[in-house]
Design an enzyme around this catalytic site. Structure first.
Site, PDB file in Angstrom:
ATOM      1  N   HIS A  88       0.820  -1.221   0.000  1.00 59.71           N
ATOM      2  CA  HIS A  88       0.000   0.000   0.000  1.00 59.71           C
ATOM      3  C   HIS A  88       0.848   1.263   0.000  1.00 59.71           C
ATOM      4  O   HIS A  88       0.355   2.338  -0.329  1.00 59.71           O
ATOM      5  CB  HIS A  88      -1.073  -0.023   1.105  1.00 59.71           C
ATOM      6  CG  HIS A  88      -0.614   0.312   2.492  1.00 59.71           C
ATOM      7  ND1 HIS A  88      -0.305  -0.652   3.427  1.00 59.71           N
ATOM      8  CD2 HIS A  88      -0.450   1.494   3.122  1.00 59.71           C
ATOM      9  CE1 HIS A  88       0.041  -0.076   4.569  1.00 59.71           C
ATOM     10  NE2 HIS A  88      -0.043   1.231   4.413  1.00 59.71           N
ATOM     11  N   ASP A 224       1.328  -7.714   2.411  1.00 59.80           N
ATOM     12  CA  ASP A 224       1.375  -6.277   2.087  1.00 59.80           C
ATOM     13  C   ASP A 224       2.821  -5.795   1.888  1.00 59.80           C
ATOM     14  O   ASP A 224       3.369  -5.085   2.713  1.00 59.80           O
ATOM     15  CB  ASP A 224       0.690  -5.499   3.229  1.00 59.80           C
ATOM     16  CG  ASP A 224       0.357  -4.068   2.831  1.00 59.80           C
ATOM     17  OD1 ASP A 224       0.888  -3.590   1.818  1.00 59.80           O
ATOM     18  OD2 ASP A 224      -0.434  -3.424   3.552  1.00 59.80           O
ATOM     19  N   SER A 655       4.003   2.238   8.453  1.00 58.71           N
ATOM     20  CA  SER A 655       3.803   1.233   7.423  1.00 58.71           C
ATOM     21  C   SER A 655       5.089   1.051   6.651  1.00 58.71           C
ATOM     22  O   SER A 655       5.733   2.027   6.268  1.00 58.71           O
ATOM     23  CB  SER A 655       2.680   1.641   6.482  1.00 58.71           C
ATOM     24  OG  SER A 655       1.469   1.283   7.059  1.00 58.71           O
TER      25      SER A 655
END
Ligand code: ARG
Ligand code: ASP
Length: 732
Positions: A88, A224, A655
């Site tokens: 992402h 991810d 992240s």
């Protein structure tokens, strides 16, 4: 004597309970670990020293961590500048290289060699070279008698001097940031690489598996990750993109552990957390979870419902709105979790208890009483006073964010204002800039969707925001259209010149004079002018008026907490600077009688598999590997590990951050938090706050077995720390 002894004997016990409850809270500055955290980290199982994490004299872990594009974190995993981050985080880059023929979002992308790696103009990777405490110089001559504006200008002057005198190489940059609400200042010397190329990404059915349904949720099964490579000039220094650039030779890269995780293992996460608010007073927390979150959630609920309805029926709309939907839904879902978590853990109650203790300590000491006596009450009162404007401001922001036609109209009004300011002769140029900016937005814009969003949101806005905060002009229009969202929206979408790019361009091609006259007749722009004027006068003015005083008192309250609560260790709120957080691999009880395990496996992916579904489809190749249990060296006990959780205190911006073991080896890739713990930005609670990571073995399995990119695996340094074969070795 006995009695006294007894009293003192109690102390260590109390201290221990205090520590164990808070041991995993905190986002710590890497250069202060040796003073504040090293002992505790070692006690929790860390096998390296603070100097192995941050050092100025030798390659250390920090030399393998980058701020990825300024919004995520990445880490270096090979001697040739290979960089790992989330799917992402790489999403935009992957999307930009995708076309209908080569849809890398759907199918994944794997460069077979360095020539095939794809450049991404504008994408950067920033290393931290060193961090310095400059508080003294920054606050020189700054006294309590200055008002906020004077204070800031004194500080700005000091910072300019610091910038001029700071030692740095020509290819380095300086970043200065306030910490602890402006009580401390730190300087960062950074190196930003500007040639960052896409190397590999799994298909979204792996990299975004579970999409919005699973977002913020445990148990999770998302791979991810995406892979990039940093390129440098021939001298290994930052350089603009050039095909002659060469792969970066990093000062350190992370070895990768193949030994996996077990319950209670020590872990740390190293990265760039964006923003937290851990030291707010109770009224501010109340305002967040009882005022702002409900308002924002109410607006997004309505918008998302409309958009989802259209996306499910229309493939074209699904493509146009997918990214917008995901980003709107991400914060929406987080806020719902935040409200729930604070309620469930009695967060406000806990704040009130902390405040009672603070008051007691202040009252007990004459010096504190004189300096901090009425401080907390004044600050709480200010937050209460500002609450109506703050909540109205959120409604306004959400209205403009989700109703794109009003957003376009707002941009148009700014264009006219700017032209008046800079002179009509600049109109052509300013108009072109505006058109260039909105053109791509119109490509993903659908009038029918936007109209229905407007119907829903206008009804909420005019109902929830008090009319004295809306203002006469906008309210007048609302009355003209029968105080009805549908009537108001129909008039705008049937008659406005802003409902398509072509119409807008034709309208703006008229002479400036006609445009500025006709703008008043356009129903969308007319409503927007009214809303905007009302916002400026009745929402933003009172809101802005309170900010300097809130900032001043918040800064004093921060200092007061640090002065008064001597037994507490303080970490600064996140501010997008490099931090380390540590904790343990641990499950949790989200609610009565429910227990969550520490990790998930590919079995769970197959349990969730829904053929053809846009969130839960599973690629055929992965199903085959699963059927054959072909996991190579990455499986464990016949299973393929996928994700795991631990009690590291993380937030947005973390992240892509590496999850490291006790030796500093890479064991996972951070990408999310659990639903019950999204409140950790304002109320960290070690019992239920968990960060979610992809197991590094799943990443390698996908690269190796699924994508067949063995050349990438050969670049890595794979180690077996648990089998005792390889202690931490420096990469260079
Ligand atoms: N919740 C994570 C974060 O805040 C992941 C967001 C991306 N995934 C998504 N389904 N929108 O960034
Ligand atoms: N998903 C977040 C990010 O993108 C991480 C988090 O909020 O826990 O940074």
């Amino acid at each position: 004597m006995r009695q006294l002894l007894g009293k003192y004997l109690l102390l260590p016990v109390l201290f221990f309970t205090h520590l164990s409850a808070h041991a995993t809270e905190g986002m710590w500055l890497p250069q202060l670990l040796n003073r504040l955290n090293e002992k505790e980290m070692k006690g929790m199982g860390m096998k390296i020293s603070a100097a192995d994490i941050y050092s100025l004299n030798k390659g250390s872990l920090k030399d393998a961590i980058v701020s990825f594009g300024g919004f995520c974190t990445g880490e270096i995993i090979s001697s040739q500048g290979l960089l790992l981050t989330n799917h992402h985080c790489g999403y935009d880059a992957i999307q930009k290289h995708s076309s209908l023929q080569d849809n890398y979002l759907d199918n994944g992308f794997w460069a077979r060699n360095k020539q095939e790696e794809l450049p991404n103009p504008g994408l950067t990777a920033t290393f931290i070279v060193r961090i310095e405490d400059i508080t003294q110089q920054a606050l020189q001559g700054v006294t309590g008698s200055l008002n906020e504006r004077e204070r800031q200008s004194a500080i700005d002057k000091n910072l300019n001097t610091i910038r001029t005198n700071a030692k740095k190489e020509s290819y380095q940059d300086l970043v200065i940031k306030p910490f602890f609400d402006g009580n401390q200042y730190f300087l960062f010397v950074t190196e930003t690489y500007k040639d960052v190329r896409l190397v590999g990404a799994p298909p979204s059915s792996i990299g975004k598996f579970g999409a919005d349904t699973d977002n913020w949720v445990w148990p999770r099964h998302t791979g991810d990750f995406s892979i990039f490579r940093i390129y440098a000039g021939k001298d290994n220094l930052p350089a603009e993109f050039s095909k002659d650039n060469v792969p970066l030779k990093p000062k350190h890269f992370l070895p990768i552990s193949l030994d996996g995780i077990a319950s209670n293992d020590f872990t740390m996460v190293f990265g760039f957390p964006g923003r937290t608010n851990e030291y707010l007073p109770s009224e501010a927390m109340k305002l967040t979870v009882e005022g702002q979150d409900p308002a924002r959630v109410q607006m997004r609920d309505a918008a998302l419902k409309v958009i989802d309805g259209f996306m499910r029926k229309d493939e074209q709309i699904k493509i146009q709105y997918a990214a917008k939907y995901a980003s709107t839904a991400n914060a929406w879902k987080k806020w719902i979790g935040e409200m729930q978590g604070v309620r469930q853990t009695g967060g406000i109650q806990r704040k009130l208890q902390q405040e009672a203790r603070f008051r007691q300590l202040v009252q007990a000491n004459p010096v504190y009483r004189a300096t901090y006596g009425g401080l907390l009450d004044s600050l709480n009162n200010l937050y209460k006073e500002g609450a109506p404007a703050t909540i109205a401001r959120d409604y306004y922001t959400e209205l403009l964010r989700s109703t794109e036609l009003l957003g376009f109209a707002n941009g148009l009004i700014s264009l006219l204002q700017e032209t008046r300011l800079k002179g009509e002769e600049n109109y052509a140029q300013l108009r072109q800039q505006f058109l260039d900016k909105v053109k791509p937005q119109y490509q993903n814009y659908n009038n029918n969707v936007d109209r229905e969003v407007a119907v829903a949101l206008l009804d909420i806005y005019f109902k929830e925001v008090p009319s004295n905060k809306i203002g006469g002009e906008a309210y007048q229009i609302w009355m003209e259209t029968n105080k009805d969202g549908r009537t108001t929206a129909n008039k705008m979408y049937d008659q406005s010149a802003l409902t398509s790019y072509d119409k807008l361009e034709a309208f703006l091609n008229k002479p400036f004079k006609s445009v500025s006259e006709e703008v008043w007749k356009d129903p969308a722009t007319r409503l927007m002018i009214g809303l905007r004027n009302g916002y400026i006068d009745f929402i933003n003015k009172p809101y802005d008026a309170l900010q300097p005083e809130i900032n001043r008192l918040q800064r004093q309250y921060m200092q007061a907490q640090m002065d008064v609560m001597k037994d507490k260790r303080f970490y600064p709120d996140a501010n997008s600077t490099l931090r380390i957080t540590y904790g343990k691999v641990n499950g949790y009880n989200p609610r009565d009688a429910v227990t969550y395990d520490i990790s998930t496996t590919l079995d769970g992916v197959m349990e969730k598999y829904k053929p053809g579904d846009y969130e839960f489809d599973v690629p055929e190749k992965l199903r085959d590997l699963y059927a054959k249990k072909d996991y190579g060296q990455y499986g464990a006990n016949g299973k393929m590990p996928v994700c795991f959780i631990a009690s590291n205190h993380t937030t947005g911006g973390n992240s892509g951050s590496p999850a490291l073991d006790a030796y500093g080896n890479l064991i996972g890739l951070n990408f999310d938090r659990t639903w019950e713990g999204t409140m950790s930005d304002i109320n960290y609670d070690a019992t239920i706050c968990r960060n979610i990571m992809v197991d590094i073995r799943y990443v390698l399995f996908i690269v190796d077995k699924f994508a067949g990119a063995k050349h990438l695996i050969e670049e890595l340094k794979l180690v077996h720390p648990k089998k005792g074969s390889v202690p931490l070795k420096k990469a260079s």
